[in-house]
Design an enzyme around this catalytic site. Structure first.
Site, PDB file in Angstrom:
ATOM      1  N   ASP A  94      10.973 -24.620   1.572  1.00  0.00           N
ATOM      2  CA  ASP A  94       9.367 -25.005   1.850  1.00  0.00           C
ATOM      3  C   ASP A  94       8.767 -23.483   2.239  1.00  0.00           C
ATOM      4  OD1 ASP A  94      10.278 -24.959   4.430  1.00  0.00           O
ATOM      5  OD2 ASP A  94      10.582 -27.158   4.411  1.00  0.00           O
ATOM      6  N   ASP A 132       5.832 -22.291   4.681  1.00  0.00           N
ATOM      7  CA  ASP A 132       4.933 -22.679   5.657  1.00  0.00           C
ATOM      8  C   ASP A 132       3.799 -21.599   6.019  1.00  0.00           C
ATOM      9  OD1 ASP A 132       6.069 -24.998   6.179  1.00  0.00           O
ATOM     10  OD2 ASP A 132       7.755 -24.117   7.458  1.00  0.00           O
ATOM     11  N   ASP A 184      12.078 -20.737  17.367  1.00  0.00           N
ATOM     12  CA  ASP A 184      13.425 -20.860  17.869  1.00  0.00           C
ATOM     13  C   ASP A 184      14.287 -19.767  17.938  1.00  0.00           C
ATOM     14  OD1 ASP A 184      13.577 -20.830  15.102  1.00  0.00           O
ATOM     15  OD2 ASP A 184      14.611 -22.722  14.874  1.00  0.00           O
TER      16      ASP A 184
HETATM   17  P1  ATP Z   1      15.136 -24.856   6.503  1.00  0.00           P
HETATM   18  O1  ATP Z   1      15.388 -23.878   5.619  1.00  0.00           O
HETATM   19  O2  ATP Z   1      16.095 -25.789   6.714  1.00  0.00           O
HETATM   20  O3  ATP Z   1      13.740 -25.453   6.177  1.00  0.00           O
HETATM   21  P2  ATP Z   1      13.359 -23.627   8.528  1.00  0.00           P
HETATM   22  O4  ATP Z   1      13.745 -22.429   9.539  1.00  0.00           O
HETATM   23  O5  ATP Z   1      12.217 -23.206   7.774  1.00  0.00           O
HETATM   24  O6  ATP Z   1      14.789 -23.942   7.922  1.00  0.00           O
HETATM   25  P3  ATP Z   1      11.993 -25.913   9.585  1.00  0.00           P
HETATM   26  O7  ATP Z   1      12.464 -27.162  10.048  1.00  0.00           O
HETATM   27  O8  ATP Z   1      11.198 -25.908   8.162  1.00  0.00           O
HETATM   28  O9  ATP Z   1      13.134 -25.004   9.357  1.00  0.00           O
HETATM   29  O10 ATP Z   1      11.051 -25.318  10.552  1.00  0.00           O
HETATM   30  C1  ATP Z   1       9.967 -24.188   9.995  1.00  0.00           C
HETATM   31  C2  ATP Z   1       9.765 -23.133  11.095  1.00  0.00           C
HETATM   32  O11 ATP Z   1       9.462 -23.773  12.567  1.00  0.00           O
HETATM   33  C3  ATP Z   1      11.194 -22.287  11.531  1.00  0.00           C
HETATM   34  O12 ATP Z   1      11.343 -21.378  10.840  1.00  0.00           O
HETATM   35  C4  ATP Z   1      10.855 -22.046  13.059  1.00  0.00           C
HETATM   36  O13 ATP Z   1      10.153 -20.868  13.166  1.00  0.00           O
HETATM   37  C5  ATP Z   1      10.210 -23.471  13.461  1.00  0.00           C
HETATM   38  N1  ATP Z   1      10.840 -24.197  14.347  1.00  0.00           N
HETATM   39  C6  ATP Z   1      11.523 -25.180  13.697  1.00  0.00           C
HETATM   40  N2  ATP Z   1      12.182 -26.144  14.769  1.00  0.00           N
HETATM   41  C7  ATP Z   1      11.770 -25.263  16.059  1.00  0.00           C
HETATM   42  C8  ATP Z   1      12.169 -25.784  17.253  1.00  0.00           C
HETATM   43  N3  ATP Z   1      12.818 -26.891  17.858  1.00  0.00           N
HETATM   44  N4  ATP Z   1      11.494 -24.839  18.332  1.00  0.00           N
HETATM   45  C9  ATP Z   1      10.887 -23.731  17.934  1.00  0.00           C
HETATM   46  N5  ATP Z   1      10.584 -23.453  16.755  1.00  0.00           N
HETATM   47  C10 ATP Z   1      11.044 -24.166  15.424  1.00  0.00           C
HETATM   48 MG    MG Z   2      11.688 -24.872   6.336  1.00  0.00          MG
END
Ligand code: ATP
Ligand code: MG
Length: 442
Positions: free
Chosen positions: A60, A62, A136
Site C-alpha cells: 500500500d 501511505d 516503529d
Molecule cells: P507492510 O508492507 O506490511 O504494509 P508497513 O511498514 O507499511 O508494512 P503498515 O502496517 O502498513 O506497515 O504501517 C504503515 C506505517 O505505519 C509503518 O511503515 C510505520 O511507519 C507505521 N507504523 C505501523 N505500526 C506502527 C506501530 N505500532 N508503531 C509505530 N509506527 C507504526
Molecule cells: Mg503498509
C-alpha cells in the site's frame, strides 16, 4: 549508535537513491500532486518508501501531509475520514482501491497515555521530524517528496536500509512498553528482508517479549497470521523463538522448552508453510485456511504432549484425546490469539483425526468409509502438509486441489449443497466452494 534520537535531517538527493516517480502508484502520485497544488506539503511515507528502495512492490502507499483531515476531505470529494484517536482520510479510486492520507503527527496512537486521548487534540499534529520519531523502526520512517524527488531521513533510516538493519526508533524499551506489537513488527521486517536486528533493539525485545500478552488478542492474531502467511515464516519463526515472542503467542510450547525436539520439527513445518504460501501466491491460488496452518503448527505439541500418534488411540480413547486437545487449546493458544470457537473446534478435530487418516492410508488412496467422513477433506490437507514437512520432499501442488490424487471427486460436505460457480481458467481449489469445503469463508 544505540538508539535513534532526533538529529539533523539527512536529505538523500535524486541521484543518491533508486526511487523514481514511475515506480510510484499512479493514484498515490495523483494524491501527492493534488495536495501540493492545493498548497500543502505531501510525502510518500512508511513501508512504501522502504519497499520501493528495496525494489519490491509496496502493498500500500501511505501519504503524509501538513493538511488537516477536514482540508484533505475538501480536496478529495471521493474520500472519507476514519479512525477514532487519529483521524485519517481514505481517498477512493476505481476497483475499490484506497490511498490513505494522514496528517503529520507527533505521537503514535500507542504512545498516547490513557483514555483522555481518544479524540485527537490539535497538539498531536506534528512536523516531519516528529512524525518520523513516532514510527516503529528506522527503515519505516523515510519521507519521499515528489518535487525534488528527495528522501528525507530524520532517524538514520536510509543508512539502516542500505546496511540491512532493523532498529527501533527512540529508546527500544520505552517504545516496546508503549506498544509491544512493535516487537512483532521488528521480527516481521527482519524476516521478510533478511535484515539484522540492531543489538539494543534485540536485547529490549528479549527482555520484554512477555509484554505481548498485554495486547488485545485479536490484534496479536491478525499480526501473527500476517507473519505466518508472509512467505518468510521460517525466518520469522527462528527470530520469534530466540526473542521469546513465539512463546507469548504459542505458550503451549513454553513448557516443552526444555525438550527441544519440537524446534526442528517446527522449522520444517514453517518451511513447508512458506513453500505452500509462495507457490499459492505464484499460482494465484487462495491461501490455506487459518485453522489448517494453526493445526499444523500445533502438531509437534500434540504429538509430544498428548501422543496423538499412539496406535492404541481408538474409539472412546479418541474422544478423550479430543477433549484433552480442546482443553489445552482453550487454555492457551485460544485466548492468547483470540481464536474463534469454530476455529478451536476445527483445530481439535484435525489434530484428533489426523492419526486415523495416516494409519488408514492405503497404497495410493484411502478407504471409502474414510473418504465419506465429514472431516476427510480438511484432514487430508493437513496430512499432505505433514507429509511434506516430515519427508522433506515437496508434495505436488495438484495434490492440494479438490479431486487431487486420493481425494474424493466431490467433497462429502457439499454433496447436497448447490454446485458452486466455477471460475474460468483455473481448477477448483479447496476453498473455491461457497463457504469453502471447510464451511469456512474468508
Ligand atoms: P507492510 O508492507 O506490511 O504494509 P508497513 O511498514 O507499511 O508494512 P503498515 O502496517 O502498513 O506497515 O504501517 C504503515 C506505517 O505505519 C509503518 O511503515 C510505520 O511507519 C507505521 N507504523 C505501523 N505500526 C506502527 C506501530 N505500532 N508503531 C509505530 N509506527 C507504526
Ligand atoms: Mg503498509
Amino acid at each position: 549508535m544505540s538508539s535513534t534520537s532526533p538529529h539533523e535531517p539527512v536529505v538523500i538527493t535524486r541521484e543518491q537513491h533508486r526511487i523514481s516517480l514511475d515506480s510510484i502508484d499512479r493514484d498515490a502520485l495523483y494524491v501527492l500532486k493534488k495536495l501540493n497544488s492545493a498548497g500543502f506539503s505531501s510525502y510518500l511515507v512508511g513501508g512504501g518508501v522502504r519497499d520501493l528502495f528495496l525494489g519490491k512492490t509496496p502493498k500500500d502507499f501511505d501519504i503524509g501531509t501538513d493538511a488537516r483531515p477536514g482540508q484533505i476531505r475538501r480536496i478529495f470529494s471521493n474520500s472519507r475520514t476514519i479512525g477514532r484517536r487519529f483521524r485519517l482520510v481514505q481517498v477512493f479510486f476505481k476497483y475499490g482501491k484506497i490511498v490513505e492520507v494522514s496528517t503529520l503527527r507527533s505521537l503514535s496512537e500507542h504512545d498516547l497515555d490513557g483514555p483522555e486521548a481518544v479524540l485527537a487534540p490539535n497538539n498531536t499534529y506534528g512536523t516531519v521530524s516528529e512524525d518520523a520519531q513516532r514510527r516503529d523502526i528506522s527503515i519505516n520512517a523515510l519521507f519521499y517528496e515528489i518535487n525534488e524527488q528527495t528522501i528525507i531521513d530524520h532517524v538514520g533510516g536510509f543508512a539502516d536500509l542500505q546496511d540491512g538493519i532493523i532498529r527501533i526508533i527512540g529508546t527500544p524499551k520505552k517504545r516496546i512498553n508503549r506498544d509491544p506489537v512493535r516487537m512483532m513488527r521488528v521480527i516481521r521486517h527482519a524476516a521478510r528482508n533478511q535484515f539484522k536486528i540492531e543489538e539494543n533493539s534485540w536485547q529490549a525485545m528479549c527482555d520484554n517479549s512477555h509484554k505481548l500478552a498485554l495486547c488485545p488478542p485479536s490484534r496479536l492474531r491478525d499480526e501473527t497470521l500476517k507473519d505466518i502467511y508472509c512467505g518468510s515464516a521460517a525466518a520469522w519463526f527462528e527470530l520469534a523463538v530466540d526473542s521469546g515472542v513465539f512463546f507469548a503467542l504459542f505458550g503451549i510450547y513454553r513448557d516443552g522448552a526444555a525438550d527441544a525436539s519440537w524446534r526442528p520439527r517446527l522449522t520444517a513445518i514453517f518451511r513447508t508453510i512458506d513453500r505452500l504460501n509462495n507457490s499459492a501466491v505464484a499460482a494465484g491460488l487462495h491461501r490455506q485456511p487459518d485453522f489448517l496452518l494453526l493445526s499444523f503448527i500445533l502438531l509437534p505439541w500434540a504429538d509430544a504432549a498428548l501422543q496423538i500418534f499412539d496406535p492404541s488411540l481408538k474409539g472412546g480413547r479418541l474422544f478423550h484425546l479430543a477433549t484433552a486437545i480442546r482443553e489445552a487449546i482453550d487454555q492457551s493458544v485460544g485466548p492468547a490469539l483470540g481464536l474463534t470457537r469454530s476455529c478451536r473446534q476445527e483445530i481439535t478435530a484435525l489434530l484428533t483425526h489426523l492419526p486415523t487418516l495416516i494409519s488408514q492410508r492405503q497404497k495410493d488412496s484411502w478407504p471409502k468409509w474414510l473418504r465419506r467422513k465429514s472431516y476427510f477433506n480438511k484432514c487430508r490437507l493437513l496430512y499432505l502438509c505433514h507429509l511434506e514437512a516430515t519427508q522433506g520432499q515437496t508434495v505436488p501442488d495438484q495434490m492440494f486441489l479438490v479431486g487431487g490424487p486420493g481425494a474424493p471427486s466431490q467433497p462429502t460436505e457439499s454433496r447436497t449443497a448447490q454446485k458452486p460457480p466455477r471460475r474460468k481458467g483455473r481448477p477448483a481449489l479447496v476453498d473455491d466452494h461457497p463457504g469453502g469445503i471447510f464451511g469456512f469463508k474468508r
